[in-house]
Design a protein around this motif. Structure first.
Motif, PDB file in Angstrom:
ATOM      1  N   GLY A  64       1.140  -1.116  -0.377  1.00 18.34           N
ATOM      2  CA  GLY A  64       0.011  -0.338   0.334  1.00 18.34           C
ATOM      3  C   GLY A  64       1.217   1.530   0.125  1.00 18.34           C
ATOM      4  O   GLY A  64       0.183   2.120   0.043  1.00 18.34           O
ATOM      5  N   ASP A  65       2.298   1.404  -0.112  1.00 24.15           N
ATOM      6  CA  ASP A  65       3.038   2.434  -0.319  1.00 24.15           C
ATOM      7  C   ASP A  65       2.992   2.871  -1.400  1.00 24.15           C
ATOM      8  O   ASP A  65       3.806   2.724  -2.063  1.00 24.15           O
ATOM      9  CB  ASP A  65       4.550   2.116   0.286  1.00 24.15           C
ATOM     10  N   VAL A  66       1.827   3.956  -2.213  1.00 25.95           N
ATOM     11  CA  VAL A  66       1.878   4.235  -4.188  1.00 25.95           C
ATOM     12  C   VAL A  66       3.247   4.900  -3.662  1.00 25.95           C
ATOM     13  O   VAL A  66       3.942   4.616  -5.234  1.00 25.95           O
ATOM     14  CB  VAL A  66       0.823   5.145  -3.452  1.00 25.95           C
ATOM     15  N   ASP A  67       3.978   5.735  -2.969  1.00 23.22           N
ATOM     16  CA  ASP A  67       5.266   6.799  -2.840  1.00 23.22           C
ATOM     17  C   ASP A  67       6.214   6.151  -3.279  1.00 23.22           C
ATOM     18  O   ASP A  67       7.469   5.991  -4.204  1.00 23.22           O
ATOM     19  CB  ASP A  67       5.265   8.156  -2.423  1.00 23.22           C
ATOM     20  N   GLY A  68       6.018   5.174  -2.481  1.00 27.67           N
ATOM     21  CA  GLY A  68       7.707   4.157  -2.635  1.00 27.67           C
ATOM     22  C   GLY A  68       7.223   3.347  -3.397  1.00 27.67           C
ATOM     23  O   GLY A  68       9.123   3.260  -4.286  1.00 27.67           O
ATOM     24  N   SER A  69       6.349   2.914  -4.078  1.00 22.25           N
ATOM     25  CA  SER A  69       6.114   2.264  -5.238  1.00 22.25           C
ATOM     26  C   SER A  69       7.171   2.603  -6.422  1.00 22.25           C
ATOM     27  O   SER A  69       7.889   2.077  -7.291  1.00 22.25           O
ATOM     28  CB  SER A  69       5.435   0.877  -5.401  1.00 22.25           C
ATOM     29  N   LEU A  70       6.266   3.848  -6.301  1.00 21.16           N
ATOM     30  CA  LEU A  70       6.555   5.009  -7.572  1.00 21.16           C
ATOM     31  C   LEU A  70       8.132   4.863  -7.702  1.00 21.16           C
ATOM     32  O   LEU A  70       8.722   5.068  -9.039  1.00 21.16           O
ATOM     33  CB  LEU A  70       5.431   6.334  -7.666  1.00 21.16           C
TER      34      LEU A  70
END
Length: 214
Positions: A64-70
């Protein structure tokens, strides 16, 4: 474990990371993928490094870490700008951030390079989010057609999710289970059974899907 003992390397670290993820050990999965990233640095062939960076980004996405995955997907694309899985990953993040229009060209480029069911499906979702229902329907149809060419599990997941052709979905996941199986297959089979109205089977397969603690 034997592979790690005999030859610690990028592939063995990635496999270790995946197994730890399956067993619910998120931090262990991240530790192993960091070792895989270190092992992939400096190679002449940039494909393995882009692949492992994408796998790392997938872990952040799944928790659920969108910023980290991006950030992870963008690191992968900095290494190899046309890596299909990283293009799809970045597009997913953009959709989550409300930037569906920016995601569409990334997904279309990825599909041109690698015809995958999930890529076509995400393209459909991007168009839906962007308000283009006609294009969304066209890409959903393309996802289903692509699934019928080979990837039975993802085909079953798409059909069950959109609640279409459930008999086809049932046959597809049964065919997949005959060759692969595993908790993600159980997860898909549970949804297919639910759509088919077989609640006992749905509950049983759901229990199997979480049996490892994934």
């Amino acid at each position: 474990a034997r592979m790690m003992a005999l030859k610690p390397s990028l592939p063995s670290y990635v496999r270790t990371s995946y197994l730890r993820w399956l067993h619910g050990d998120v931090e262990g999965a991240l530790d192993a993928i960091r070792l895989a990233i270190d092992a992939g640095k400096g190679q002449k062939d940039h494909e393995p490094e882009a692949w492992v960076l994408t796998e790392a980004a997938n872990l952040f996405w799944m928790r659920g870490d969108v910023d980290g995955s991006l950030r992870g997907y963008e690191m992968a694309l900095a290494v190899k700008s046309d890596h299909p899985a990283a293009l799809v990953g970045k597009a997913r993040c953009l959709i989550a951030q409300g930037k569906a229009a920016e995601a569409v060209p990334l997904l279309q480029e990825a599909f041109e390079k690698s015809r995958r069911v999930d890529t076509a499906w995400w393209t459909s979702k991007a168009y839906t989010a962007a308000g283009d229902d006609v294009a969304a329907a066209q890409w959903l149809k393309k996802a289903i057609e692509t699934g019928k060419e080979g990837d039975r599990r993802t085909l079953a997941l798409v059909l069950a999710t959109v609640n279409q052709e459930i008999a086809t979905a049932q046959k597809a996941i049964d065919d997949d289970n005959a060759h692969r199986g595993g908790v993600y297959a159980d997860d898909t089979a549970a949804l297919v059974a639910y759509r088919a109205g077989d609640m006992d089977e749905a509950k049983e397969r759901s229990a199997q899907a979480v049996s490892l603690g994934t």
